[in-house]
Motif scaffolding. Structure first.
Motif, PDB file in Angstrom:
ATOM      1  N   ALA A   1       0.854  -1.325   0.000  1.00 44.96           N
ATOM      2  CA  ALA A   1       0.196  -0.059   0.104  1.00 44.96           C
ATOM      3  C   ALA A   1       0.884   1.274   0.086  1.00 44.96           C
ATOM      4  N   LEU A   2       1.157   1.837  -1.198  1.00 47.62           N
ATOM      5  CA  LEU A   2       2.088   2.877  -1.269  1.00 47.62           C
ATOM      6  C   LEU A   2       1.643   4.143  -1.289  1.00 47.62           C
ATOM      7  N   ASP A   3       2.157   5.148  -1.096  1.00 46.91           N
ATOM      8  CA  ASP A   3       1.849   6.532  -1.226  1.00 46.91           C
ATOM      9  C   ASP A   3       2.290   6.862  -2.821  1.00 46.91           C
ATOM     10  N   ARG A   4       1.924   8.284  -2.932  1.00 43.46           N
ATOM     11  CA  ARG A   4       2.373   8.610  -4.243  1.00 43.46           C
ATOM     12  C   ARG A   4       3.755   8.690  -4.704  1.00 43.46           C
ATOM     13  N   GLY A   5       4.679   8.755  -3.797  1.00 43.66           N
ATOM     14  CA  GLY A   5       6.158   8.627  -4.207  1.00 43.66           C
ATOM     15  C   GLY A   5       6.516   9.923  -4.906  1.00 43.66           C
ATOM     16  N   VAL A   6       5.802  10.986  -4.599  1.00 44.78           N
ATOM     17  CA  VAL A   6       6.180  12.087  -5.447  1.00 44.78           C
ATOM     18  C   VAL A   6       7.548  12.861  -5.294  1.00 44.78           C
ATOM     19  N   VAL A   7       8.217  13.039  -6.355  1.00 40.53           N
ATOM     20  CA  VAL A   7       9.721  13.538  -6.332  1.00 40.53           C
ATOM     21  C   VAL A   7       9.581  14.821  -7.217  1.00 40.53           C
ATOM     22  N   SER A   8      10.533  15.696  -6.726  1.00 39.76           N
ATOM     23  CA  SER A   8      10.871  16.984  -7.505  1.00 39.76           C
ATOM     24  C   SER A   8      12.285  16.937  -7.852  1.00 39.76           C
ATOM     25  N   VAL A   9      12.500  16.992  -9.029  1.00 36.57           N
ATOM     26  CA  VAL A   9      14.156  16.779  -9.370  1.00 36.57           C
ATOM     27  C   VAL A   9      14.516  18.254 -10.076  1.00 36.57           C
ATOM     28  N   HIS A  10      15.490  18.948  -9.496  1.00 34.96           N
ATOM     29  CA  HIS A  10      15.606  20.328  -9.928  1.00 34.96           C
ATOM     30  C   HIS A  10      16.647  20.156 -11.070  1.00 34.96           C
ATOM     31  N   THR A  11      16.297  20.986 -12.195  1.00 36.12           N
ATOM     32  CA  THR A  11      17.461  21.365 -13.179  1.00 36.12           C
ATOM     33  C   THR A  11      17.621  22.804 -13.268  1.00 36.12           C
ATOM     34  N   ASP A  12      18.496  23.276 -14.036  1.00 36.19           N
ATOM     35  CA  ASP A  12      18.805  24.569 -14.282  1.00 36.19           C
ATOM     36  C   ASP A  12      17.447  25.554 -14.793  1.00 36.19           C
ATOM     37  N   ALA A  13      16.658  24.513 -15.498  1.00 33.55           N
ATOM     38  CA  ALA A  13      15.338  25.440 -15.812  1.00 33.55           C
ATOM     39  C   ALA A  13      14.120  25.205 -14.965  1.00 33.55           C
ATOM     40  N   GLY A  14      14.128  24.691 -13.936  1.00 33.27           N
ATOM     41  CA  GLY A  14      12.962  24.347 -13.306  1.00 33.27           C
ATOM     42  C   GLY A  14      12.853  22.902 -12.324  1.00 33.27           C
ATOM     43  N   ASN A  15      11.687  22.468 -12.151  1.00 30.97           N
ATOM     44  CA  ASN A  15      11.691  21.097 -11.430  1.00 30.97           C
ATOM     45  C   ASN A  15      10.914  20.179 -12.112  1.00 30.97           C
ATOM     46  N   LEU A  16      11.426  18.666 -12.423  1.00 29.75           N
ATOM     47  CA  LEU A  16      10.380  17.992 -12.649  1.00 29.75           C
ATOM     48  C   LEU A  16       9.965  17.507 -11.671  1.00 29.75           C
TER      49      LEU A  16
ATOM     50  N   GLU B   1      32.335  -0.617   4.067  1.00 31.69           N
ATOM     51  CA  GLU B   1      31.850  -0.026   2.994  1.00 31.69           C
ATOM     52  C   GLU B   1      30.332  -0.348   2.859  1.00 31.69           C
ATOM     53  N   ALA B   2      29.512   0.519   2.448  1.00 31.96           N
ATOM     54  CA  ALA B   2      28.053   0.292   2.176  1.00 31.96           C
ATOM     55  C   ALA B   2      28.129  -0.384   0.974  1.00 31.96           C
ATOM     56  N   ASN B   3      27.255  -1.634   0.998  1.00 32.52           N
ATOM     57  CA  ASN B   3      27.311  -2.414  -0.164  1.00 32.52           C
ATOM     58  C   ASN B   3      25.852  -2.563  -0.682  1.00 32.52           C
ATOM     59  N   ASP B   4      25.352  -3.699  -0.903  1.00 33.91           N
ATOM     60  CA  ASP B   4      24.056  -3.746  -1.561  1.00 33.91           C
ATOM     61  C   ASP B   4      22.759  -3.352  -0.701  1.00 33.91           C
ATOM     62  N   ALA B   5      21.829  -2.843  -1.408  1.00 29.98           N
ATOM     63  CA  ALA B   5      20.542  -2.514  -0.273  1.00 29.98           C
ATOM     64  C   ALA B   5      19.320  -2.962  -0.993  1.00 29.98           C
ATOM     65  N   SER B   6      18.365  -3.122  -0.297  1.00 33.29           N
ATOM     66  CA  SER B   6      16.999  -3.175  -0.713  1.00 33.29           C
ATOM     67  C   SER B   6      16.004  -2.594  -0.192  1.00 33.29           C
ATOM     68  N   VAL B   7      14.752  -2.359  -0.591  1.00 34.08           N
ATOM     69  CA  VAL B   7      13.732  -1.601  -0.041  1.00 34.08           C
ATOM     70  C   VAL B   7      12.268  -2.188   0.310  1.00 34.08           C
ATOM     71  N   GLY B   8      11.746  -1.647   1.169  1.00 28.30           N
ATOM     72  CA  GLY B   8      10.419  -2.120   1.589  1.00 28.30           C
ATOM     73  C   GLY B   8       9.924  -1.132   2.592  1.00 28.30           C
ATOM     74  N   ASP B   9       8.518  -1.327   2.922  1.00 24.01           N
ATOM     75  CA  ASP B   9       7.984  -0.337   3.948  1.00 24.01           C
ATOM     76  C   ASP B   9       7.963  -0.990   4.903  1.00 24.01           C
ATOM     77  N   LEU B  10       9.036  -0.562   5.925  1.00 23.70           N
ATOM     78  CA  LEU B  10       9.533  -1.350   7.018  1.00 23.70           C
ATOM     79  C   LEU B  10       8.442  -0.742   8.176  1.00 23.70           C
ATOM     80  N   ASP B  11       7.821   0.533   8.102  1.00 26.40           N
ATOM     81  CA  ASP B  11       7.181   0.796   9.116  1.00 26.40           C
ATOM     82  C   ASP B  11       5.822   1.064   8.980  1.00 26.40           C
ATOM     83  N   GLY B  12       5.230   0.670   7.785  1.00 24.18           N
ATOM     84  CA  GLY B  12       3.717   0.859   7.140  1.00 24.18           C
ATOM     85  C   GLY B  12       3.327   2.086   6.954  1.00 24.18           C
TER      86      GLY B  12
END
Length: 629
Positions: A51-66, A158-169
């Motif tokens: 059950a995911l949220d929208r995962g919205v991201v704002s990526v800045h470039t020289d001309a604005g935000n995607l 050294e930081a090595n492999d990573a994985s993802v999951g919603d650990l806290d709901g």
């Protein structure tokens, strides 16, 4: 720095949105208290997903935000979106054809939310966008203290492999990060290693827990394959790992004996108990521990007597009943192979089945020695249930042998809809046995070879996906075979890409890009074009040069790449700055792709593939049918 307002050839300005969990969506069904989308993909079975949220991201470039966001499987087919900056709508009309929007001239600090529009009714705000203010987002991490081995060798981490999951709901993905000591070893190498450490980390850098696997788990790419998934459907991901005497969970509790030291003078651990433990994703507490299956037994029965082949482990996650995820833990691939399937339900392990190439059922039938340094999971026979593709062989959802090509062990393989002109999925694989085809493509349902290249020694690298619009379907290439090949095996371009490693959907079109080391390139028949070079980051796993993790983690269907910084104090996340006019449901809700993210960290990491074809001339992407807690 990201380029100024990059636009892809097929891209157009669009918006993306994220909605609060539980937002009303057209076509939403209530099934046993679960939110279910109204569209099916390949199989009619409803599969459990996050059950995911929208995962919205704002990526800045020289001309604005995607700004980009997830189109969830639980959204209606005709949902549209509005984008808001600090409560003021910035798009002139609802975004319908994609889930991204470029806001020209905006500063990198602009605060965005997204609102879904369902049947003409605007819904509530999403959570606020994750800001990639300098083209990337840093998640703070803290290296463990180093140490000294019994023979006096100092090591750090050294930081090595990573994985993802919603650990806290909370609907947001968290990271599970493996810390590897600088004296980690390949199984073929003798010597002591430091302990393997695993952290659970939220996106703001909060460390939820730290697990120390202890002296009796040797460190290296083949020893610790960790799976992060919500196995019991409670909305919070669990973490499964092989443990041993002296492993310490996230609450400081010791598994087995705290004083036992099973290491021999060569640093190998060839005696003592072996366990499988399920850890709580929120706290790191060990919730259940059972004996690891299979037990090592006689070391030499796995192919050598000094400890190399006995400790070759693989792991994965599969929907063996078509609805809920099961844990896959395996041992061996050069000679004997044993795969155990586990369910985690009601706070306890139940073993669903065990596949053993040495059993009376399978012995002598060509299943020994067919494993790779990784596995793949997909519904290869279209029955709604997942199979385990274990290199040059496959195991059915019920634990029975499905097929073997008898082509033997290899270092890389890809399973997906590589040839959209034919029904079903395909497997592309390279071989290590100099007497076998150096590379081949097979029908993933039957193992029947579609095409192959001649024997050419140990072919160590191979990749397959649609990286070039000049040929339909996936292109395949490898270290020991000439040219770029079509799904039918024909050489369609003489120049191979500059790398044979990872892949990422990065720019605005649907062909995939090349991810290798700390950069992303666009393939061209004359030369590759550099699209991204990570700043002050490092890849992992030696010559494999892999990221910590790469996949569709946030935003729209394009993929993020995560590298550790060179000083190992942050996980640096990059998300695409390119617009796209293509709308695809978040790949996190395609369970073939989601399971691939889970097994990505296994041994020789490989990139994920979805259950359907993404590439030039692709059909409308199917909408997955999932249930969410």
């Amino acid at each position: 720095m990201a380029p100024a307002h990059p636009r892809s050839p097929r891209g157009r300005r669009t918006t993306r949105t994220r909605t609060l969990l539980g937002a009303v969506t057209a076509g939403l069904l209530a099934v046993a208290g679960l939110a279910v989308s109204g569209q099916t993909s390949h199989a009619a079975t409803v599969r459990q997903a996050e059950a995911l949220d929208r995962g919205v991201v704002s990526v800045h470039t020289d001309a604005g935000n995607l700004i980009s966001w997830r189109w969830l499987a639980t959204d209606a087919d005709d949902v549209s979106f509005n984008v808001y900056r600090a409560g003021t709508k910035v798009n002139a009309s609802p975004v319908t054809g994609s889930t991204n929007y470029f806001h020209a001239g905006a500063p990198n600090s602009a605060d965005y939310t997204v609102r879904a529009v369902v049947a003409g009714v605007e819904q509530s705000d999403s959570v606020h966008a994750i800001q990639f203010r300098t083209g990337y987002k840093d998640v703070p991490i803290s290296p463990p203290a180093g140490g000294t081995t019994p023979d006096g060798v100092a090591y750090t981490y050294e930081a090595n492999d990573a994985s993802v999951g919603d650990l806290d709901g909370d609907g947001a993905l968290d990271f599970v990060l493996k810390w590897q000591p600088t004296n980690a070893k390949d199984n073929s190498q003798s010597g002591y290693t430091g302990n393997t450490i695993v952290d659970g980390i939220t996106l703001d850098g909060t460390r939820l827990w730290r697990i120390d696997l202890g002296r009796n788990i040797r460190s290296g790419a083949h020893y610790t394959q960790f799976q992060v998934y919500d196995y019991d459907g409670d909305g919070e991901a669990e973490v499964a790992m092989k443990t041993a005497d002296g492993s310490v969970d996230g609450e400081g509790k010791v598994i087995g004996s705290s004083s036992a030291d099973h290491r021999n003078s060569s640093g190998y651990v060839l005696t003592g108990p072996e366990y499988l433990t399920m850890f709580n994703g929120r706290t790191g507490a060990a919730m259940g521990t059972v004996d690891y299956v299979p037990a090592r037994g006689t070391v030499s029965s796995w192919g050598d007597s000094y400890g190399n082949r006995v400790d070759r482990f693989l792991a994965g996650t599969a929907y063996l009943d078509g609805a809920r995820p099961s844990l896959i833990m395996a041992r061996g691939y050069y000679t004997r192979t044993v795969i155990a399937a586990w369910d985690w339900r009601g706070g306890a392990f139940t073993r669903r089945w065990t596949f053993d190439t040495s059993s009376s059922t399978n012995s002598g039938k060509g299943y020994d020695g067919q494993g790779n340094h990784q596995l793949s999971v997909a519904d290869v026979d279209a029955d709604g249930k997942d199979e385990i593709v274990y290199g040059a062989m496959a195991v059915d959802d019920n634990g029975n042998a499905l097929w073997t090509t008898k082509n033997g062990h290899g270092d890389a393989m890809h399973v997906g809809d590589l040839d959209p002109s034919r029904a079903g999925l395909e497997e592309f694989k390279v071989d290590e046995d100099g007497s076998k085809p150096s590379s081949w493509m097979a029908d993933a349902r039957t193992g029947q070879i579609i095409w192959s290249t001649p024997a050419a020694g140990d072919n160590g690298r191979g990749v397959s996906d649609d990286i070039w619009p000049g040929s339909a379907g996936a292109e395949s290439w490898s270290a020991a075979a000439d040219g770029l090949r079509s799904p039918k095996g024909a050489v369609v371009a003489s120049r191979k890409p500059s790398s044979s490693n990872f892949l990422a959907w990065w720019d605005g079109d649907t062909t995939r890009e090349l991810l290798d080391g700390t950069h992303i390139d666009k393939y061209g028949t004359s030369a590759d074009t550099r699209l991204l070079t990570g700043a002050s980051v490092h890849s992992g796993n030696g010559t494999k040069s892999t990221p910590a993790i790469s996949g569709d983690l946030f935003g729209d269907w394009r993929e993020e790449v995560v590298w550790p910084t060179t000083d190992n104090t942050a996980l640096r996340i990059y998300s695409t700055p390119y617009e796209t006019g293509t709308k695809i449901t978040t790949l996190l809700h395609d369970t073939t792709y989601r399971a691939a993210l889970a097994w990505q960290n296994t041994a020789y990491n490989q990139p994920p593939h979805p259950s359907f074809f993404i590439g030039g001339g692709m059909a409308t992407a199917p909408r997955p049918k999932v249930s969410t807690p």
